[in-house]
Structures are given as structure tokens and as C-alpha cells.
Design an enzyme around this catalytic site. Structure first.
Site, PDB file in Angstrom:
ATOM      1  N   SER A 100     -16.111  -3.345 -19.731  1.00 56.90           N
ATOM      2  CA  SER A 100     -17.303  -2.726 -19.556  1.00 56.90           C
ATOM      3  C   SER A 100     -18.495  -4.169 -19.519  1.00 56.90           C
ATOM      4  O   SER A 100     -18.320  -5.138 -20.096  1.00 56.90           O
ATOM      5  CB  SER A 100     -17.972  -1.977 -20.817  1.00 56.90           C
ATOM      6  OG  SER A 100     -19.264  -1.585 -20.722  1.00 56.90           O
ATOM      7  N   LYS A 134     -15.000  -3.490 -25.338  1.00 50.76           N
ATOM      8  CA  LYS A 134     -14.205  -2.319 -24.554  1.00 50.76           C
ATOM      9  C   LYS A 134     -13.078  -2.689 -23.366  1.00 50.76           C
ATOM     10  O   LYS A 134     -13.449  -3.608 -22.790  1.00 50.76           O
ATOM     11  CB  LYS A 134     -15.288  -1.434 -24.062  1.00 50.76           C
ATOM     12  CG  LYS A 134     -14.821   0.189 -23.506  1.00 50.76           C
ATOM     13  CD  LYS A 134     -15.915   0.817 -22.960  1.00 50.76           C
ATOM     14  CE  LYS A 134     -15.389   2.346 -22.823  1.00 50.76           C
ATOM     15  NZ  LYS A 134     -14.492   2.453 -21.510  1.00 50.76           N
ATOM     16  N   SER A 182      11.467   4.596  27.042  1.00 54.33           N
ATOM     17  CA  SER A 182      10.148   5.223  26.896  1.00 54.33           C
ATOM     18  C   SER A 182       9.482   4.925  25.506  1.00 54.33           C
ATOM     19  O   SER A 182       9.942   4.705  24.467  1.00 54.33           O
ATOM     20  CB  SER A 182      10.027   6.545  27.257  1.00 54.33           C
ATOM     21  OG  SER A 182       8.999   7.277  27.088  1.00 54.33           O
ATOM     22  N   ASN A 195       8.221   7.229  23.986  1.00 54.62           N
ATOM     23  CA  ASN A 195       8.625   8.460  23.212  1.00 54.62           C
ATOM     24  C   ASN A 195      10.019   8.368  22.525  1.00 54.62           C
ATOM     25  O   ASN A 195      10.450   9.246  21.617  1.00 54.62           O
ATOM     26  CB  ASN A 195       8.659   9.540  24.462  1.00 54.62           C
ATOM     27  CG  ASN A 195       7.253   9.730  24.859  1.00 54.62           C
ATOM     28  OD1 ASN A 195       6.308   9.332  24.578  1.00 54.62           O
ATOM     29  ND2 ASN A 195       7.373  10.579  25.945  1.00 54.62           N
TER      30      ASN A 195
END
Length: 475
Positions: free
Chosen positions: A321, A327, A143, A145
């Protein structure tokens, strides 16, 4: 039968046209139509596909051993499953990662792909299910499940193994830096305020220790998911399965996967309980929280280069940046921080989904699976990225670190046993008010000699316990 580029397949809702070259069938087709949720198919998780294939192979072999499946069909199913485990036909697993039905669509996707590939191996065309059927033969004695939660556990086991290996790579990178920085003295901090001296090596060793602890916790959690409910079928009673199916299929699946799996002692309980997934998710959250804390530290320690702490340098990875020339940002720790935020959110999802199950089944295991697989996969990638693109390239600003110690008021703590708390407090207050050094103030006040101060303020004295006698003398 076929019509043009399609073949006609039938289910309880009627006939549908399925693409003639598709290995999936009508059940999968309806699921694709019903769940246009994320646009992400279950094939994104290859471990899940391989786990499903391993389970279907084990089931076919068990049912053949129990004389419920003939040799020819068994061999064809096994061969198709082995191709899936080798990575083939994963593109045929097309249902969405988030789906209703407790995973039935995923189970049927596997049944149909395996059946149609097995049909080809037997010399038939796709869709000729009178020769080998997705439900009657591939899914015999099973199944959704019991298949689906078992597949989740098998797939997660393999994912955890990969995550633990990645964490070990990161831990070893921190251990190497701890050794490299063992001689570099610096100021420790509590509540972002100067505390007492330590070495940079001691600081980095803590990150390694935290990772090692969580590797152990993950291995413990992995053992919990070794308990499976395969053989439970619909709700745990084992209806439609052979009485000997559960132990036989367990033996077969162990052989295929190499995982020390065990059948749950109560299959009804095991079919409805998601506690092992909740436990694992909690451990993944623990890993994420501590990893994020480490990345916060790396960003703080590398802040600057002029106006921050600037105690360490992270390797530059990209321009930081579009407006500020020169930076460089701590992009690697930042991406790992974001992974951690996601994992924490995934843990909330798993908790709610596990709690929401009713009676004999939890219908929400697909979102549990999606959340766990994301957490495991992203943490693994994050650990490897942090190790290779950040930690291994970290350097120390040794002169700056020593200068902060020499100029720190915090070193007065080391003088407590020798000059007393009241004198040490007065020295600290004067140093803070005047900007003077603790060293010079202590000498001027005649509290200690230069030789005594030099002895007390040695790096090895400042960064580890030193035996003292009743008069505050070190030995």
C-alpha cells in the site's frame, strides 16, 4: 530495382517503395499499412515464426523431391528457413497479430523474408525476384489456407508442451507442500462455514491433483491438433499441388518438427473446420478456472494477518500500500487470477471466431491464433510465477490451525456415530449459544467418557474414514 534507401517492388495494385534493407516485401508493407490495430507484430510469437519456417522448409524439400524445385533454390530456401528456426530475422515479421485476409499477410510475410534471405545466400540482392520468387518458389504448391492453420497447430503444439511443463513445476510445488503440511490439522469449510477437520496437507494435495488432471486433458487436446490440412491448398481440393505433395510434405514436416502429425482424411472439411482450436481453447479455460479457484483459496487462507483466516502465510513480495504502512498483499495469486480472466475471455473470442467461418474457409483464424497463443503463453508464465514466487515459500500458522479445530463446533460431526444425530445437534446448539467447547459439553452431559472422546478426536480419526461396528465403536 532500387532508388535511394528504397527498392521498388510491384504487386497487383502497382509499384511501392520498400526499405532497401528490409527482408519483407510489398505484400507485407501493405499489410502493415492496412492493419494498424494492436501495434503488436506477429514476431511476439516466436513459435509461430518457427512453425512457418518449418513448413516452408518441408515444402521446399518436398517440391524438390517431386522435381518441381531445383537443387540450388531448394538449398537456399532451406538454409533461410533454418536461420528463422534458430531465431534469426524474427524482427522482419512485422504484420499485426490481428489482420484481415485469413492469415494471407502472415503467409506472405514469411514468403518474402525467406525469399529475400535465400536471394542473399545465392549472391543476389533483396527484391531480385527473377532469381527466386516469394510466390513462385517459396510458396509453390501451397496456399495460406493450408499453410496458416498448419502453422497454428505446430506452434500451439510447442506452446502446449511448455505449458504442461510449467504446470508440472507448479504441481510438484503443491505436492511438496502437501507432504510438508501432512501432520497439521485444521478445519475444513463448506460454503465458507466450518465443516469438519482435515489436514492442511490434504488441502494442498487437492491443488496438485487438479493440476495433474489438467495436464492430462491438455495432452489429449494436443493430439487433436496433430491433424493438419497441408496439401489442401485453397479449399481442400489440392489444386496447383503435385498429386503426391501431401504425403511427401507431411513426412518432411514430421522429420523437422518431431510432432506426430497426420494428414486429415478429408482436406475440404479440415480447411474450414476450427473444432480442434475450440476444443483446445476449452481445455485452456478449464485450466484457468481451476487455477483461479486455487488462487482464491490461497488469498482466503492467508487473509489477515489479524482480522482474517490467517491459516497460512504467503511469502511477502512487495509493499502492499502507498498509504497503509506494513501492509502486504497477495500479489502473485492476484496476477494469476487476472490471467485466468483473460483466458476465459479468449475462449469466448475463439468460440465466436470459429462459429463465424463461412463455407470452405474460416477467415478469422488470426484472432483465434492470437487468443490461443496469449492463453498458452500467459498461463505458462503464471504457473511458473505462482510456483516460484508464492507456493514454494508458503508457511503454516500451525498453532492457530489447531486452535480453530479445538474451538470448533464442527468437530461434533465426528461424534454422530457415537452419540447420535439428535444429541450431536443439541451439543452444537449449546456450544454455539454459550461459546462453550464441544469437548466440555459432551463430558458434562455424560455422553462419552474422557478416554472415549480423546480416542475419537485424534487427528487421524478426524481426517479419514474409521471402521465402526453396529454400536458405533471404532476398531
Amino acid at each position: 530495382m532500387t532508388a535511394g534507401p528504397f527498392r521498388i517492388e510491384h504487386d497487383l495494385l502497382g509499384d511501392r517503395e520498400v526499405p532497401v534493407d528490409a527482408y519483407y516485401g510489398v505484400h507485407t508493407l501493405r499489410a502493415v499499412e492496412n492493419f494498424p490495430i494492436t501495434g503488436t507484430p506477429i514476431s511476439i510469437y516466436p513459435e509461430l515464426i518457427k512453425a512457418l519456417a518449418a513448413i516452408k522448409q518441408a515444402a521446399a524439400q518436398a517440391n524438390h523431391e517431386l522435381e518441381l524445385l531445383d537443387q540450388a533454390r531448394c538449398d537456399a530456401i532451406v538454409a533461410a528457413c533454418q536461420e528463422l528456426m534458430a531465431g534469426k530475422l524474427h524482427d522482419q515479421f512485422v504484420v499485426d497479430v490481428i489482420q484481415g485476409g485469413a492469415g494471407t499477410s502472415t503467409n506472405m510475410n514469411a514468403n518474402e523474408v525467406i525469399a529475400n534471405r535465400a536471394l542473399e545466400l545465392l549472391g543476389h540482392r533483396k527484391g531480385e525476384y527473377q532469381h527466386l520468387h516469394p510466390n513462385e518458389h517459396v510458396n509453390i504448391g501451397q496456399s495460406t489456407n493450408d499453410v496458416y492453420p498448419t502453422a497454428l497447430k505446430v506452434a500451439t503444439w510447442f506452446g502446449i508442451r511448455g505449458l504442461v511443463e510449467a504446470m508440472a513445476v507448479l504441481r510438484e510445488a503443491f505436492e511438496a507442500k502437501a507432504d510438508e503440511f501432512a501432520h497439521i490439522i485444521k478445519m475444513g469449510r463448506t460454503q465458507l462455514q466450518d465443516a469438519v477437520p482435515m489436514t492442511l496437507g490434504q488441502e494442498f494435495s487437492t491443488y496438485a491433483v487438479m493440476l495433474g488432471e489438467d495436464e492430462a486433458r491438455l495432452r489429449e487436446a494436443a493430439m487433436l491438433i496433430c491433424e493438419i490440412n497441408l496439401g489442401a491448398t485453397a479449399i481442400g481440393t489440392g489444386i496447383t499441388a503435385h498429386p503426391s505433395y501431401a504425403p511427401v510434405v507431411l513426412r518432411r514436416l514430421r522429420d523437422i518438427t518431431g510432432i506426430p502429425l497426420e494428414t486429415a482424411p478429408n482436406l475440404i472439411e479440415a480447411t474450414q473446420d476450427c473444432g480442434a482450436f475450440v476444443q483446445l481453447s476449452g481445455v485452456l479455460k478449464r485450466v484457468a478456472v481451476k487455477l483461479s479457484k486455487t488462487c482464491n483459496d490461497l488469498r482466503l487462507l492467508s487473509s489477515g494477518p489479524r482480522a482474517g483466516l490467517c491459516e497460512i502465510n504467503l511469502p511477502p513480495m512487495q509493499a502492499g500500500s502507498s498509504i497503509m504502512p506494513g501492509k502486504v498483499n497477495p500479489v502473485i495469486p492476484e496476477v494469476v487470477n487476472q490471467i485466468a480472466f483473460e483466458v476465459i475471455g479468449n475462449d469466448v473470442t475463439v468460440s465466436f471466431a470459429a462459429e463465424a467461418g463461412q463455407l470452405q474457409l474460416n477467415a478469422f483464424e488470426p484472432i483465434i491464433a492470437h487468443s490461443l497463443f496469449k492463453s498458452v503463453s500467459h498461463l505458462r508464465n503464471g504457473c511458473l510465477t505462482l510456483a516460484e514466487r508464492c507456493v514454494k515459500g508458503i508457511t503454516a500458522n500451525e498453532d492457530r490451525l489447531r486452535a480453530t479445530v479445538e474451538n470448533s463446533i464442527g468437530i461434533v460431526t465426528a461424534l454422530n456415530p457415537y452419540i447420535g444425530y439428535a444429541n450431536a445437534t443439541a451439543v452444537a446448539q449449546e456450544a454455539h449459544a454459550t461459546g462453550g467447547s464441544v469437548y466440555e459439553i459432551v463430558l458434562r452431559k455424560g455422553l462419552l467418557s474422557k478416554e472415549e472422546l480423546d480416542h475419537i478426536l485424534r487427528p487421524e480419526t478426524l481426517t479419514q474414514p474409521v471402521p465402526l461396528d453396529l454400536h458405533g465403536k471404532s476398531h
